[in-house]
Design a protein around this motif. Structure first.
Motif, PDB file in Angstrom:
ATOM      1  N   ALA A  84      -3.107 -19.909  18.253  1.00  0.00           N
ATOM      2  CA  ALA A  84      -2.646 -20.980  17.381  1.00  0.00           C
ATOM      3  C   ALA A  84      -1.340 -20.554  16.725  1.00  0.00           C
ATOM      4  CB  ALA A  84      -3.687 -21.286  16.300  1.00  0.00           C
ATOM      5  N   VAL A  85      -0.772 -21.451  15.935  1.00  0.00           N
ATOM      6  CA  VAL A  85       0.372 -21.115  15.088  1.00  0.00           C
ATOM      7  C   VAL A  85      -0.146 -20.863  13.676  1.00  0.00           C
ATOM      8  CG1 VAL A  85       2.582 -21.875  14.154  1.00  0.00           C
ATOM      9  CG2 VAL A  85       1.928 -22.503  16.492  1.00  0.00           C
ATOM     10  N   TYR A  86       0.302 -19.784  13.074  1.00  0.00           N
ATOM     11  CA  TYR A  86      -0.133 -19.394  11.732  1.00  0.00           C
ATOM     12  C   TYR A  86       1.053 -19.481  10.781  1.00  0.00           C
ATOM     13  CZ  TYR A  86      -4.413 -17.905  13.932  1.00  0.00           C
ATOM     14  OH  TYR A  86      -5.597 -17.909  14.621  1.00  0.00           O
ATOM     15  N   TYR A  87       0.847 -20.203   9.693  1.00  0.00           N
ATOM     16  CA  TYR A  87       1.918 -20.441   8.733  1.00  0.00           C
ATOM     17  C   TYR A  87       1.620 -19.720   7.420  1.00  0.00           C
ATOM     18  CZ  TYR A  87       3.081 -24.476  11.699  1.00  0.00           C
ATOM     19  OH  TYR A  87       3.418 -25.297  12.743  1.00  0.00           O
ATOM     20  N   CYS A  88       2.638 -19.063   6.900  1.00  0.00           N
ATOM     21  CA  CYS A  88       2.583 -18.456   5.582  1.00  0.00           C
ATOM     22  C   CYS A  88       3.354 -19.365   4.626  1.00  0.00           C
ATOM     23  CB  CYS A  88       3.225 -17.067   5.651  1.00  0.00           C
ATOM     24  SG  CYS A  88       3.681 -16.328   4.086  1.00  0.00           S
ATOM     25  N   LEU A  89       2.716 -19.796   3.555  1.00  0.00           N
ATOM     26  CA  LEU A  89       3.371 -20.664   2.584  1.00  0.00           C
ATOM     27  C   LEU A  89       3.309 -19.999   1.213  1.00  0.00           C
ATOM     28  CD1 LEU A  89       2.095 -22.641   4.863  1.00  0.00           C
ATOM     29  CD2 LEU A  89       2.494 -24.405   3.182  1.00  0.00           C
ATOM     30  N   VAL A  90       4.403 -20.121   0.485  1.00  0.00           N
ATOM     31  CA  VAL A  90       4.464 -19.557  -0.865  1.00  0.00           C
ATOM     32  C   VAL A  90       4.911 -20.642  -1.822  1.00  0.00           C
ATOM     33  CG1 VAL A  90       5.641 -17.892  -2.346  1.00  0.00           C
ATOM     34  CG2 VAL A  90       4.946 -17.232  -0.046  1.00  0.00           C
ATOM     35  N   GLY A  91       4.138 -20.835  -2.872  1.00  0.00           N
ATOM     36  CA  GLY A  91       4.522 -21.851  -3.841  1.00  0.00           C
ATOM     37  C   GLY A  91       3.531 -21.932  -4.974  1.00  0.00           C
ATOM     38  N   ASP A  92       3.904 -22.697  -5.960  1.00  0.00           N
ATOM     39  CA  ASP A  92       3.053 -22.938  -7.112  1.00  0.00           C
ATOM     40  C   ASP A  92       1.814 -23.698  -6.670  1.00  0.00           C
ATOM     41  OD1 ASP A  92       3.865 -23.773 -10.507  1.00  0.00           O
ATOM     42  OD2 ASP A  92       1.927 -23.947  -9.517  1.00  0.00           O
ATOM     43  N   ARG A  93       0.652 -23.241  -7.064  1.00  0.00           N
ATOM     44  CA  ARG A  93      -0.580 -23.915  -6.658  1.00  0.00           C
ATOM     45  C   ARG A  93      -0.625 -25.361  -7.144  1.00  0.00           C
ATOM     46  NH1 ARG A  93      -5.661 -20.298  -8.235  1.00  0.00           N
ATOM     47  NH2 ARG A  93      -6.839 -21.758  -6.967  1.00  0.00           N
ATOM     48  N   GLY A  94       0.106 -25.648  -8.182  1.00  0.00           N
ATOM     49  CA  GLY A  94       0.110 -27.012  -8.693  1.00  0.00           C
ATOM     50  C   GLY A  94       1.148 -27.896  -8.047  1.00  0.00           C
ATOM     51  N   ALA A  95       1.869 -27.371  -7.066  1.00  0.00           N
ATOM     52  CA  ALA A  95       2.917 -28.154  -6.420  1.00  0.00           C
ATOM     53  C   ALA A  95       2.321 -29.329  -5.665  1.00  0.00           C
ATOM     54  CB  ALA A  95       3.718 -27.278  -5.480  1.00  0.00           C
ATOM     55  N   ASN A  96       3.076 -30.402  -5.609  1.00  0.00           N
ATOM     56  CA  ASN A  96       2.619 -31.611  -4.921  1.00  0.00           C
ATOM     57  C   ASN A  96       2.882 -31.590  -3.434  1.00  0.00           C
ATOM     58  OD1 ASN A  96       1.478 -33.197  -6.991  1.00  0.00           O
ATOM     59  ND2 ASN A  96       3.509 -33.566  -7.813  1.00  0.00           N
ATOM     60  N   ASN A  97       3.612 -30.614  -2.961  1.00  0.00           N
ATOM     61  CA  ASN A  97       3.897 -30.599  -1.543  1.00  0.00           C
ATOM     62  C   ASN A  97       3.831 -29.179  -1.008  1.00  0.00           C
ATOM     63  OD1 ASN A  97       6.694 -29.309  -1.371  1.00  0.00           O
ATOM     64  ND2 ASN A  97       7.042 -30.900  -2.871  1.00  0.00           N
ATOM     65  N   LEU A  98       3.692 -29.078   0.300  1.00  0.00           N
ATOM     66  CA  LEU A  98       3.698 -27.794   0.988  1.00  0.00           C
ATOM     67  C   LEU A  98       4.935 -27.719   1.866  1.00  0.00           C
ATOM     68  CD1 LEU A  98      -0.010 -27.676   2.244  1.00  0.00           C
ATOM     69  CD2 LEU A  98       0.928 -26.645   0.163  1.00  0.00           C
ATOM     70  N   PHE A  99       5.575 -26.549   1.899  1.00  0.00           N
ATOM     71  CA  PHE A  99       6.722 -26.363   2.767  1.00  0.00           C
ATOM     72  C   PHE A  99       6.307 -25.444   3.908  1.00  0.00           C
ATOM     73  CE2 PHE A  99      11.000 -26.335   4.080  1.00  0.00           C
ATOM     74  CZ  PHE A  99      11.283 -25.058   4.512  1.00  0.00           C
ATOM     75  N   PHE A 100       6.289 -26.006   5.114  1.00  0.00           N
ATOM     76  CA  PHE A 100       5.922 -25.235   6.292  1.00  0.00           C
ATOM     77  C   PHE A 100       7.177 -24.711   6.959  1.00  0.00           C
ATOM     78  CE2 PHE A 100       1.391 -25.979   7.001  1.00  0.00           C
ATOM     79  CZ  PHE A 100       1.138 -27.023   6.134  1.00  0.00           C
ATOM     80  N   GLY A 101       7.180 -23.411   7.273  1.00  0.00           N
ATOM     81  CA  GLY A 101       8.253 -22.855   8.075  1.00  0.00           C
ATOM     82  C   GLY A 101       7.931 -23.022   9.551  1.00  0.00           C
ATOM     83  N   THR A 102       8.480 -22.139  10.367  1.00  0.00           N
ATOM     84  CA  THR A 102       8.243 -22.234  11.805  1.00  0.00           C
ATOM     85  C   THR A 102       6.952 -21.536  12.229  1.00  0.00           C
ATOM     86  OG1 THR A 102       9.646 -20.303  12.112  1.00  0.00           O
ATOM     87  CG2 THR A 102      10.660 -22.464  12.443  1.00  0.00           C
ATOM     88  N   GLY A 103       6.403 -20.677  11.376  1.00  0.00           N
ATOM     89  CA  GLY A 103       5.125 -20.053  11.672  1.00  0.00           C
ATOM     90  C   GLY A 103       5.199 -18.963  12.728  1.00  0.00           C
ATOM     91  N   THR A 104       4.052 -18.350  12.979  1.00  0.00           N
ATOM     92  CA  THR A 104       3.903 -17.321  14.009  1.00  0.00           C
ATOM     93  C   THR A 104       2.958 -17.850  15.073  1.00  0.00           C
ATOM     94  OG1 THR A 104       4.240 -15.491  12.465  1.00  0.00           O
ATOM     95  CG2 THR A 104       3.081 -14.998  14.534  1.00  0.00           C
TER      96      THR A 104
END
Lengths: 110, 113
Positions: A84-104
Motif C-alpha cells: 500500500a501507500v503509507y502517508y505521514c501527516l503532521v499537524g494540529d489535532r484540532g485542524a479541520n483538514n489533513l495535508f497528504f504528501g506523496t507517501g511511501t
C-alpha cells in the motif's frame, strides 16, 4: 502545516519488519504525527497517531524521538496485504483538514 | 467496524452537467469532510463541515462546489457544472471529534467526458 519527507518507495519480503521513517524538521509544539494507509482505489485508512516517545496498537508501532523532528512507523511481520501507500501527516489535532504528501509506496514481495 | 458509505462507486457524466455525490458518515460522528484524488496524484482536501456549516474549504472548493447535510444522515457534494479536470476519486470522511483520526469511505470515481 509542517512539511514531511518520506521515501518514495520501499520493498520488503513477507514476514519481515518494515520501518518507514518520516522527517518533519519544522514540527510545531501542538502538532501530532499521524500515519494513514491507502490501498489502490480506496480511501486512506487511519493507522496510528502519536505525540512523543512510542505508541503501539494492534497494527503498528510509532517511534518518535525526543526532538520530534522525525518519526518511524514500524510494521511487524508484513504480509502481501500490507502492500500500500503509507502517508505521514503532521499537524494540529484540532485542524479541520489533513495535508497528504506523496507517501511511501510499500511493496511486499513473496 | 463502522464504515463511511459512498454512492455511487463510479459515475460518468458529460461536461457541464451537475453531479451529486452521496455519503453516509458514521452515525455518531460530528465532523464531515470531502477530499479528492486525481489519478496518480495526492489526496487533496476540499471542505470540512461541522454543526451544519462549512468550517474550512480549500482553493479547489470554488463556487461550482457545494455541500449539504439534507436529512441528518446523508452528506452530499454537488458539482454544478462539471469540467474535465473534475475527473477524480472523491472521498468522504468523518470523525468523532476534531482530535480523532478520520474514517474515509471507499470513494466515488467521477469521470467527466
Amino acid at each position: 502545516l509542517a512539511k514531511t519527507t518520506q521515501p518514495i518507495s520501499m520493498d520488503s519480503y513477507e514476514g519481515q519488519e518494515v520501518n518507514i521513517t518520516c522527517s518533519h524538521n519544522n514540527i510545531a509544539t501542538n502538532d501530532y504525527i499521524t500515519w494513514y494507509q491507502q490501498f489502490p482505489s480506496q480511501g486512506p485508512r487511519f493507522i496510528i497517531q502519536g505525540y512523543k516517545t512510542k505508541v503501539t496498537n494492534e497494527v503498528a508501532s510509532l517511534f518518535i524521538p525526543a526532538d520530534r523532528k522525525s518519526s518511524t512507523l514500524s510494521l511487524p511481520r508484513v504480509s502481501l496485504s500490507d502492500t500500500a501507500v503509507y502517508y505521514c501527516l503532521v499537524g494540529d489535532r484540532g485542524a479541520n483538514n489533513l495535508f497528504f504528501g506523496t507517501g511511501t509506496r510499500l511493496t511486499v514481495i513473496p | 467496524e463502522p464504515e463511511v458509505t459512498q454512492t455511487p462507486s463510479h459515475q460518468v457524466t458529460q461536461m457541464g452537467q451537475e453531479v451529486i455525490l452521496r455519503c453516509v458518515p458514521i452515525s455518531n460522528h460530528l465532523y464531515f469532510y470531502w477530499y479528492r484524488q486525481i489519478l496518480g496524484q495526492k489526496v487533496e482536501f476540499l471542505v470540512s463541515f461541522y454543526n451544519n456549516e462549512i468550517s474550512e474549504k480549500s482553493e479547489i472548493f470554488d463556487d461550482q462546489f457545494s455541500v449539504e447535510r439534507p436529512d441528518g444522515s446523508n452528506f452530499t457534494l454537488k458539482i454544478r457544472s462539471t469540467k474535465l479536470e473534475d475527473s477524480a476519486m472523491y472521498f468522504c470522511a468523518s470523525s468523532e471529534g476534531a482530535l480523532y483520526g478520520y474514517t474515509f469511505g471507499s470513494g466515488t470515481r467521477l469521470t467527466v467526458v
